[in-house]
Design a protein around this motif. Structure first.
Motif, PDB file in Angstrom:
ATOM      1  N   ALA A  13       0.833  -1.204   0.000  1.00  0.00           N
ATOM      2  CA  ALA A  13       0.000   0.000   0.000  1.00  0.00           C
ATOM      3  C   ALA A  13       0.866   1.252   0.000  1.00  0.00           C
ATOM      4  O   ALA A  13       0.618   2.196  -0.767  1.00  0.00           O
ATOM      5  N   ASP A  14       1.895   1.285   0.838  1.00  0.00           N
ATOM      6  CA  ASP A  14       2.780   2.451   0.897  1.00  0.00           C
ATOM      7  C   ASP A  14       3.525   2.644  -0.419  1.00  0.00           C
ATOM      8  O   ASP A  14       3.692   3.772  -0.900  1.00  0.00           O
ATOM      9  N   PHE A  15       3.997   1.526  -1.007  1.00  0.00           N
ATOM     10  CA  PHE A  15       4.749   1.574  -2.264  1.00  0.00           C
ATOM     11  C   PHE A  15       3.888   2.145  -3.385  1.00  0.00           C
ATOM     12  O   PHE A  15       4.298   3.055  -4.117  1.00  0.00           O
ATOM     13  N   VAL A  16       2.661   1.626  -3.530  1.00  0.00           N
ATOM     14  CA  VAL A  16       1.784   2.073  -4.608  1.00  0.00           C
ATOM     15  C   VAL A  16       1.327   3.508  -4.383  1.00  0.00           C
ATOM     16  O   VAL A  16       1.342   4.336  -5.302  1.00  0.00           O
ATOM     17  N   ALA A  17       0.920   3.817  -3.161  1.00  0.00           N
ATOM     18  CA  ALA A  17       0.443   5.171  -2.869  1.00  0.00           C
ATOM     19  C   ALA A  17       1.539   6.204  -3.098  1.00  0.00           C
ATOM     20  O   ALA A  17       1.299   7.266  -3.677  1.00  0.00           O
ATOM     21  N   LYS A  18       2.751   5.896  -2.658  1.00  0.00           N
ATOM     22  CA  LYS A  18       3.876   6.816  -2.840  1.00  0.00           C
ATOM     23  C   LYS A  18       4.139   7.046  -4.331  1.00  0.00           C
ATOM     24  O   LYS A  18       4.337   8.177  -4.773  1.00  0.00           O
ATOM     25  N   GLY A  19       4.160   5.974  -5.109  1.00  0.00           N
ATOM     26  CA  GLY A  19       4.416   6.105  -6.535  1.00  0.00           C
ATOM     27  C   GLY A  19       3.348   6.921  -7.249  1.00  0.00           C
ATOM     28  O   GLY A  19       3.650   7.755  -8.101  1.00  0.00           O
ATOM     29  N   LEU A  20       2.080   6.699  -6.900  1.00  0.00           N
ATOM     30  CA  LEU A  20       0.991   7.449  -7.521  1.00  0.00           C
ATOM     31  C   LEU A  20       1.068   8.931  -7.164  1.00  0.00           C
ATOM     32  O   LEU A  20       0.869   9.797  -8.014  1.00  0.00           O
ATOM     33  N   ARG A  21       1.383   9.199  -5.901  1.00  0.00           N
ATOM     34  CA  ARG A  21       1.471  10.603  -5.485  1.00  0.00           C
ATOM     35  C   ARG A  21       2.668  11.294  -6.121  1.00  0.00           C
ATOM     36  O   ARG A  21       2.597  12.473  -6.487  1.00  0.00           O
ATOM     37  N   GLU A  22       3.782  10.578  -6.265  1.00  0.00           N
ATOM     38  CA  GLU A  22       4.944  11.143  -6.947  1.00  0.00           C
ATOM     39  C   GLU A  22       4.600  11.504  -8.389  1.00  0.00           C
ATOM     40  O   GLU A  22       5.153  12.452  -8.950  1.00  0.00           O
ATOM     41  N   ALA A  23       3.697  10.718  -8.977  1.00  0.00           N
ATOM     42  CA  ALA A  23       3.291  10.973 -10.362  1.00  0.00           C
ATOM     43  C   ALA A  23       2.215  12.051 -10.452  1.00  0.00           C
ATOM     44  O   ALA A  23       1.727  12.352 -11.541  1.00  0.00           O
ATOM     45  N   GLY A  24       1.833  12.622  -9.318  1.00  0.00           N
ATOM     46  CA  GLY A  24       0.904  13.736  -9.323  1.00  0.00           C
ATOM     47  C   GLY A  24      -0.557  13.375  -9.169  1.00  0.00           C
ATOM     48  O   GLY A  24      -1.433  14.213  -9.388  1.00  0.00           O
ATOM     49  N   HIS A  25      -0.853  12.138  -8.772  1.00  0.00           N
ATOM     50  CA  HIS A  25      -2.235  11.705  -8.639  1.00  0.00           C
ATOM     51  C   HIS A  25      -2.688  11.733  -7.183  1.00  0.00           C
ATOM     52  O   HIS A  25      -1.878  11.567  -6.265  1.00  0.00           O
ATOM     53  N   GLY A  26      -3.986  11.904  -6.977  1.00  0.00           N
ATOM     54  CA  GLY A  26      -4.549  11.854  -5.639  1.00  0.00           C
ATOM     55  C   GLY A  26      -4.868  10.422  -5.255  1.00  0.00           C
ATOM     56  O   GLY A  26      -5.359   9.644  -6.084  1.00  0.00           O
ATOM     57  N   VAL A  27      -4.606  10.058  -4.007  1.00  0.00           N
ATOM     58  CA  VAL A  27      -4.811   8.676  -3.560  1.00  0.00           C
ATOM     59  C   VAL A  27      -5.523   8.663  -2.215  1.00  0.00           C
ATOM     60  O   VAL A  27      -5.111   9.342  -1.278  1.00  0.00           O
ATOM     61  N   ASP A  28      -6.600   7.873  -2.132  1.00  0.00           N
ATOM     62  CA  ASP A  28      -7.208   7.516  -0.852  1.00  0.00           C
ATOM     63  C   ASP A  28      -6.931   6.040  -0.629  1.00  0.00           C
ATOM     64  O   ASP A  28      -6.978   5.237  -1.579  1.00  0.00           O
ATOM     65  N   HIS A  29      -6.658   5.672   0.625  1.00  0.00           N
ATOM     66  CA  HIS A  29      -6.303   4.287   0.916  1.00  0.00           C
ATOM     67  C   HIS A  29      -7.261   3.695   1.948  1.00  0.00           C
ATOM     68  O   HIS A  29      -7.593   4.343   2.946  1.00  0.00           O
ATOM     69  N   ALA A  30      -7.687   2.478   1.687  1.00  0.00           N
ATOM     70  CA  ALA A  30      -8.484   1.707   2.643  1.00  0.00           C
ATOM     71  C   ALA A  30      -7.794   0.377   2.848  1.00  0.00           C
ATOM     72  O   ALA A  30      -7.343  -0.257   1.892  1.00  0.00           O
ATOM     73  N   ALA A  31      -7.711  -0.073   4.111  1.00  0.00           N
ATOM     74  CA  ALA A  31      -7.008  -1.317   4.434  1.00  0.00           C
ATOM     75  C   ALA A  31      -7.946  -2.503   4.582  1.00  0.00           C
ATOM     76  O   ALA A  31      -7.489  -3.636   4.767  1.00  0.00           O
ATOM     77  N   THR A  32      -9.244  -2.280   4.512  1.00  0.00           N
ATOM     78  CA  THR A  32     -10.216  -3.375   4.603  1.00  0.00           C
ATOM     79  C   THR A  32     -11.232  -3.244   3.477  1.00  0.00           C
ATOM     80  O   THR A  32     -11.459  -2.149   2.947  1.00  0.00           O
ATOM     81  N   GLY A  33     -11.862  -4.356   3.156  1.00  0.00           N
ATOM     82  CA  GLY A  33     -12.888  -4.316   2.123  1.00  0.00           C
ATOM     83  C   GLY A  33     -14.077  -3.473   2.528  1.00  0.00           C
ATOM     84  O   GLY A  33     -14.675  -2.778   1.700  1.00  0.00           O
ATOM     85  N   THR A  34     -14.424  -3.503   3.794  1.00  0.00           N
ATOM     86  CA  THR A  34     -15.558  -2.721   4.283  1.00  0.00           C
ATOM     87  C   THR A  34     -15.317  -1.231   4.121  1.00  0.00           C
ATOM     88  O   THR A  34     -16.168  -0.482   3.631  1.00  0.00           O
ATOM     89  N   ASP A  35     -14.109  -0.775   4.524  1.00  0.00           N
ATOM     90  CA  ASP A  35     -13.767   0.637   4.361  1.00  0.00           C
ATOM     91  C   ASP A  35     -13.672   1.018   2.887  1.00  0.00           C
ATOM     92  O   ASP A  35     -14.052   2.125   2.491  1.00  0.00           O
ATOM     93  N   GLY A  36     -13.157   0.090   2.080  1.00  0.00           N
ATOM     94  CA  GLY A  36     -13.051   0.355   0.646  1.00  0.00           C
ATOM     95  C   GLY A  36     -14.414   0.538   0.008  1.00  0.00           C
ATOM     96  O   GLY A  36     -14.606   1.436  -0.824  1.00  0.00           O
ATOM     97  N   LEU A  37     -15.367  -0.297   0.383  1.00  0.00           N
ATOM     98  CA  LEU A  37     -16.720  -0.182  -0.164  1.00  0.00           C
ATOM     99  C   LEU A  37     -17.350   1.146   0.244  1.00  0.00           C
ATOM    100  O   LEU A  37     -18.010   1.799  -0.569  1.00  0.00           O
ATOM    101  N   HIS A  38     -17.130   1.539   1.493  1.00  0.00           N
ATOM    102  CA  HIS A  38     -17.691   2.810   1.969  1.00  0.00           C
ATOM    103  C   HIS A  38     -17.146   3.979   1.154  1.00  0.00           C
ATOM    104  O   HIS A  38     -17.912   4.844   0.702  1.00  0.00           O
ATOM    105  N   LEU A  39     -15.814   4.025   0.964  1.00  0.00           N
ATOM    106  CA  LEU A  39     -15.222   5.119   0.194  1.00  0.00           C
ATOM    107  C   LEU A  39     -15.684   5.097  -1.258  1.00  0.00           C
ATOM    108  O   LEU A  39     -15.992   6.141  -1.839  1.00  0.00           O
ATOM    109  N   ALA A  40     -15.722   3.908  -1.853  1.00  0.00           N
ATOM    110  CA  ALA A  40     -16.083   3.788  -3.266  1.00  0.00           C
ATOM    111  C   ALA A  40     -17.519   4.236  -3.532  1.00  0.00           C
ATOM    112  O   ALA A  40     -17.824   4.725  -4.626  1.00  0.00           O
TER     113      ALA A  40
END
Length: 226
Positions: A13-40
């Motif tokens: 998660a840290d590796f992907v989020a860091k790379g996306l942010r370095e490329a100028g993209h916004g990132v929200d992270h969820a560590a569980t499926g339940t939290d992911g569904l809520h955000l989505a």
């Protein structure tokens, strides 16, 4: 783009989020499926990067729930389960693409960009690239600026191609190491600086406005700057 990353492994998660942010993209992270569904379901995203095996709610079930409710956001599914049967199951559950772990960040980025191009109806394949008066013919393996031919070494050509494909975007050192040198770690050398310097001499010296720029603390950018 704005990306929702649903991944329970902290290192990935840290590796992907860091790379996306370095490329100028916004990132929200969820560590569980339940939290992911809520955000989505409560936020708007351009793409979802979704792990298959998640605590709380499995990635496949999360995806099926989203698709059943009418969400059509492109989804790239990540999983250590990479055999054909598992990939087919993920795609049939509503994923637009499937990337097996371990993976290179540049491939993840390329797949996300491909999903967005398909969604927008853009071209899948380019054989000619152009930035200002700099032109690259991928079939002839030739480069011209202002109509004059440039003599590039194979690595320089590969470096320039990557920069032209990401024109007007900041490209980080991590992205270049993976895409151009196939390094998935920092070799602690100045190999990028040397090649950028050589490339800048060939495309910019005595050839009009500067195109190749160093963005201090971030990386490099190819394009016209005012």
């Amino acid at each position: 783009m704005r990306v929702l990353l649903v991944e329970d492994e902290p290192l990935i998660a840290d590796f992907v989020a860091k790379g996306l942010r370095e490329a100028g993209h916004g990132v929200d992270h969820a560590a569980t499926g339940t939290d992911g569904l809520h955000l989505a379901t409560h936020e708007t995203y351009d793409a979802l990067v979704l792990d298959r095996m998640l605590p709380g709610l499995d990635g496949l079930e999360l995806l099926r729930t989203l698709r059943a409710s009418g969400h059509r956001t492109p989804v790239l599914m990540l999983s250590s389960l990479g055999d054909v049967e598992q990939r087919v199951q993920g795609l049939r559950s509503g994923a637009d693409d499937y990337l097996a772990k371990p993976f290179a960040f540049v491939e993840l980025m390329a797949r996300l960009e491909g999903l967005l191009r398909r969604q927008a109806g853009g071209p899948e394949t380019l054989t000619r690239l152009r930035v200002a008066d700099l032109e690259m013919d991928l079939l002839k393996r030739s480069v011209r600026r202002g109509g004059q031919s440039l003599d590039l070494q194979p690595r320089e050509f590969r470096l320039l191609e990557y920069l032209m494909r990401h024109a007007e975007q900041v490209v980080t050192r991590t992205m270049l190491l993976e895409a151009v040198w196939d390094y998935h770690f920092d070799p602690q050398t100045n190999v990028i600086d040397v090649h950028i310097s050589r490339l800048r001499q060939k495309i910019d010296k005595d050839r009009g406005p500067q195109l190749l720029h160093t963005v201090r603390g971030a990386g490099y950018l190819l394009g016209l700057r005012t």
